[in-house]
Design a protein around this motif. Sequence first.
Motif, PDB file in Angstrom:
ATOM      1  N   LYS A  25       0.797  -1.226   0.000  1.00 32.66           N
ATOM      2  CA  LYS A  25       0.000   0.000   0.000  1.00 32.66           C
ATOM      3  C   LYS A  25       0.831   1.277   0.000  1.00 32.66           C
ATOM      4  O   LYS A  25       0.308   2.348  -0.273  1.00 32.66           O
ATOM      5  N   GLN A  26       2.098   1.184   0.290  1.00 34.44           N
ATOM      6  CA  GLN A  26       2.949   2.368   0.372  1.00 34.44           C
ATOM      7  C   GLN A  26       3.504   2.798  -0.983  1.00 34.44           C
ATOM      8  O   GLN A  26       4.096   3.859  -1.081  1.00 34.44           O
ATOM      9  N   ASN A  27       3.339   2.001  -2.017  1.00 33.92           N
ATOM     10  CA  ASN A  27       3.927   2.296  -3.319  1.00 33.92           C
ATOM     11  C   ASN A  27       2.868   2.710  -4.323  1.00 33.92           C
ATOM     12  O   ASN A  27       1.728   2.270  -4.269  1.00 33.92           O
ATOM     13  N   THR A  28       3.285   3.549  -5.240  1.00 33.38           N
ATOM     14  CA  THR A  28       2.411   3.953  -6.345  1.00 33.38           C
ATOM     15  C   THR A  28       3.003   3.424  -7.650  1.00 33.38           C
ATOM     16  O   THR A  28       4.173   3.011  -7.696  1.00 33.38           O
ATOM     17  N   LEU A  29       2.222   3.468  -8.699  1.00 31.08           N
ATOM     18  CA  LEU A  29       2.748   3.077 -10.004  1.00 31.08           C
ATOM     19  C   LEU A  29       3.877   4.007 -10.415  1.00 31.08           C
ATOM     20  O   LEU A  29       4.836   3.589 -11.062  1.00 31.08           O
ATOM     21  N   ALA A  30       3.780   5.274 -10.032  1.00 32.09           N
ATOM     22  CA  ALA A  30       4.844   6.228 -10.348  1.00 32.09           C
ATOM     23  C   ALA A  30       6.146   5.839  -9.660  1.00 32.09           C
ATOM     24  O   ALA A  30       7.229   5.966 -10.253  1.00 32.09           O
ATOM     25  N   ASP A  31       6.073   5.368  -8.418  1.00 32.61           N
ATOM     26  CA  ASP A  31       7.270   4.905  -7.705  1.00 32.61           C
ATOM     27  C   ASP A  31       7.931   3.752  -8.453  1.00 32.61           C
ATOM     28  O   ASP A  31       9.147   3.715  -8.617  1.00 32.61           O
ATOM     29  N   ILE A  32       7.117   2.823  -8.884  1.00 33.95           N
ATOM     30  CA  ILE A  32       7.623   1.638  -9.584  1.00 33.95           C
ATOM     31  C   ILE A  32       8.243   2.028 -10.925  1.00 33.95           C
ATOM     32  O   ILE A  32       9.339   1.587 -11.264  1.00 33.95           O
ATOM     33  N   ALA A  33       7.548   2.868 -11.681  1.00 39.53           N
ATOM     34  CA  ALA A  33       8.063   3.312 -12.976  1.00 39.53           C
ATOM     35  C   ALA A  33       9.377   4.064 -12.806  1.00 39.53           C
ATOM     36  O   ALA A  33      10.333   3.853 -13.570  1.00 39.53           O
ATOM     37  N   ASN A  34       9.441   4.920 -11.809  1.00 34.65           N
ATOM     38  CA  ASN A  34      10.660   5.691 -11.553  1.00 34.65           C
ATOM     39  C   ASN A  34      11.828   4.773 -11.208  1.00 34.65           C
ATOM     40  O   ASN A  34      12.930   4.935 -11.724  1.00 34.65           O
ATOM     41  N   ASP A  35      11.594   3.810 -10.357  1.00 38.29           N
ATOM     42  CA  ASP A  35      12.646   2.873  -9.965  1.00 38.29           C
ATOM     43  C   ASP A  35      13.113   2.024 -11.149  1.00 38.29           C
ATOM     44  O   ASP A  35      14.288   1.684 -11.255  1.00 38.29           O
ATOM     45  N   ALA A  36      12.193   1.702 -12.044  1.00 35.67           N
ATOM     46  CA  ALA A  36      12.525   0.884 -13.221  1.00 35.67           C
ATOM     47  C   ALA A  36      13.096   1.716 -14.367  1.00 35.67           C
ATOM     48  O   ALA A  36      13.489   1.167 -15.390  1.00 35.67           O
ATOM     49  N   ARG A  37      13.123   3.049 -14.190  1.00 37.51           N
ATOM     50  CA  ARG A  37      13.590   3.954 -15.239  1.00 37.51           C
ATOM     51  C   ARG A  37      12.767   3.792 -16.516  1.00 37.51           C
ATOM     52  O   ARG A  37      13.296   3.679 -17.624  1.00 37.51           O
ATOM     53  N   VAL A  38      11.446   3.775 -16.338  1.00 41.48           N
ATOM     54  CA  VAL A  38      10.493   3.624 -17.440  1.00 41.48           C
ATOM     55  C   VAL A  38       9.451   4.732 -17.289  1.00 41.48           C
ATOM     56  O   VAL A  38       9.016   5.007 -16.165  1.00 41.48           O
TER      57      VAL A  38
END
Length: 53
Positions: A25-38
């Motif tokens: 619940k602490q993560n957003t799709l934006a967090d994931i995309a940013n971490d993946a450099r996508v």
Amino acid sequence: MAGISDKRERLISAADKLILQQGFKQNTLADIANDARVPLGNVYYYFKIKLAS
């Protein structure tokens, strides 16, 4: 075609890592995309997401 699967795999790996670190619940799709450099829009391209209203 290798680029497509590479971005998808990076998104999956980033999601796994962030969920383990911070919880689901602490993560957003934006967090994931940013971490993946996508770019964020690519998340919707690689994963057909249908949200219930």
